[in-house]
Design a protein around this motif. Structure first.
Motif, short mmCIF file in Angstrom:
data_model
loop_
_atom_site.label_atom_id
_atom_site.label_comp_id
_atom_site.label_asym_id
_atom_site.label_seq_id
_atom_site.Cartn_x
_atom_site.Cartn_y
_atom_site.Cartn_z
N SER A 289 0.77 -1.19 -0.01
CA SER A 289 -0.09 -0.15 -0.07
C SER A 289 0.95 1.16 -0.14
N TRP B 24 0.09 3.80 1.90
CA TRP B 24 -0.35 4.06 3.11
C TRP B 24 0.72 3.44 3.94
N SER B 25 1.49 3.87 4.82
CA SER B 25 2.15 3.34 5.85
C SER B 25 1.40 2.50 6.84
N GLU C 258 -0.11 4.80 9.19
CA GLU C 258 -1.44 5.59 8.82
C GLU C 258 -2.47 4.55 8.76
N ARG C 259 -2.39 3.27 8.19
CA ARG C 259 -3.58 2.51 8.36
C ARG C 259 -3.94 2.13 9.86
N LEU D 104 -4.42 12.35 3.58
CA LEU D 104 -4.72 11.12 4.82
C LEU D 104 -5.91 11.87 5.40
N VAL E 129 -5.62 11.86 -2.91
CA VAL E 129 -5.47 10.52 -2.77
C VAL E 129 -5.67 9.69 -4.31
N GLN F 56 -4.95 4.36 -3.14
CA GLN F 56 -5.03 4.60 -1.66
C GLN F 56 -6.55 4.49 -1.12
N ALA G 203 -7.90 2.27 1.76
CA ALA G 203 -8.43 2.89 3.06
C ALA G 203 -9.60 2.27 3.19
#
Length: 193
Positions: free
Chosen positions: A59, A61-62, A65-66, A115, A145, A149, A153
């Motif tokens: 992803s 997203w780190s 972040e998730r 984010l 985004v 992403q 999410a």
């Protein structure tokens, strides 16, 4: 509804495993692990694999972040266990003050705009899923985004829509802040597999 089997285990083997893991870790085995070990057909390999893919799969997203997204979904679903667990994991990869500020008010927290836009989308997906539309996705895209992403999410939101509800339905015990922090080390290092 708190099930006694989750507290003690339903078989001698399970009770021994709960006791062993608790003794080695120096803390009570969290209820999420107890449910997975007690009834693997309900919350075992399939749910763990889905959660691991959403939280640790490839992803943009780190992982932090998730984890923060998971904590936010938990907050919107009023799940104190998951708020505590996932905010404790998020701080391994992000400033603890930023995690606290985001949980307090993600609209004013100093987080990157993509984010924030993903959280706007997740909040609507969590609180008002019947009214999510293409315009909600477009707003996220306009804020930077990517499609991938947004899909990632949404995967976090979907898995935690399930997990927060079963944690609340089964009356998960809320560990202390210190125990959440201790348990978060394992989740941060190993994920959910």
């Amino acid at each position: 509804m708190r099930l006694i089997e989750i507290e003690t285990g339903d078989r001698m083997k399970t009770r021994m495993l709960f006791g062993f893991v608790s003794a080695v870790s120096g803390m009570r085995l969290p209820d999420a692990a107890r449910v997975a070990m007690y009834h693997p057909d309900f919350a075992g390999p399939a749910l763990n694999a889905w959660t691991h893919e959403a939280m640790r799969g490839d992803s943009a997203w780190s992982p932090a972040e998730r984890e923060l997204m998971a904590a936010m979904v938990a907050q919107w679903n009023s799940c104190p266990f998951c708020i505590g667990a996932h905010s404790a994991v998020a701080v391994h990869g992000m400033d603890p003050e930023l995690v606290r500020a985001t949980l307090e008010d993600y609209q004013t927290a100093r987080i990157p705009e993509p984010l924030r836009a993903a959280l706007v989308f997740l909040e609507k997906l969590t609180r008002d899923p019947d009214h999510v539309s293409a315009s909600d996705a477009r707003a996220a895209f306009e804020a930077g985004v990517t499609r991938e992403q947004l899909e990632d999410a949404a995967a976090v939101g979907a898995v935690f829509a399930v997990i927060t509800r079963y944690a609340n339905a089964l009356g998960f015990d809320i560990p202390s802040t210190a125990d959440f922090a201790k348990a978060s080390n394992r989740l941060w290092k190993r994920g959910y597999a």
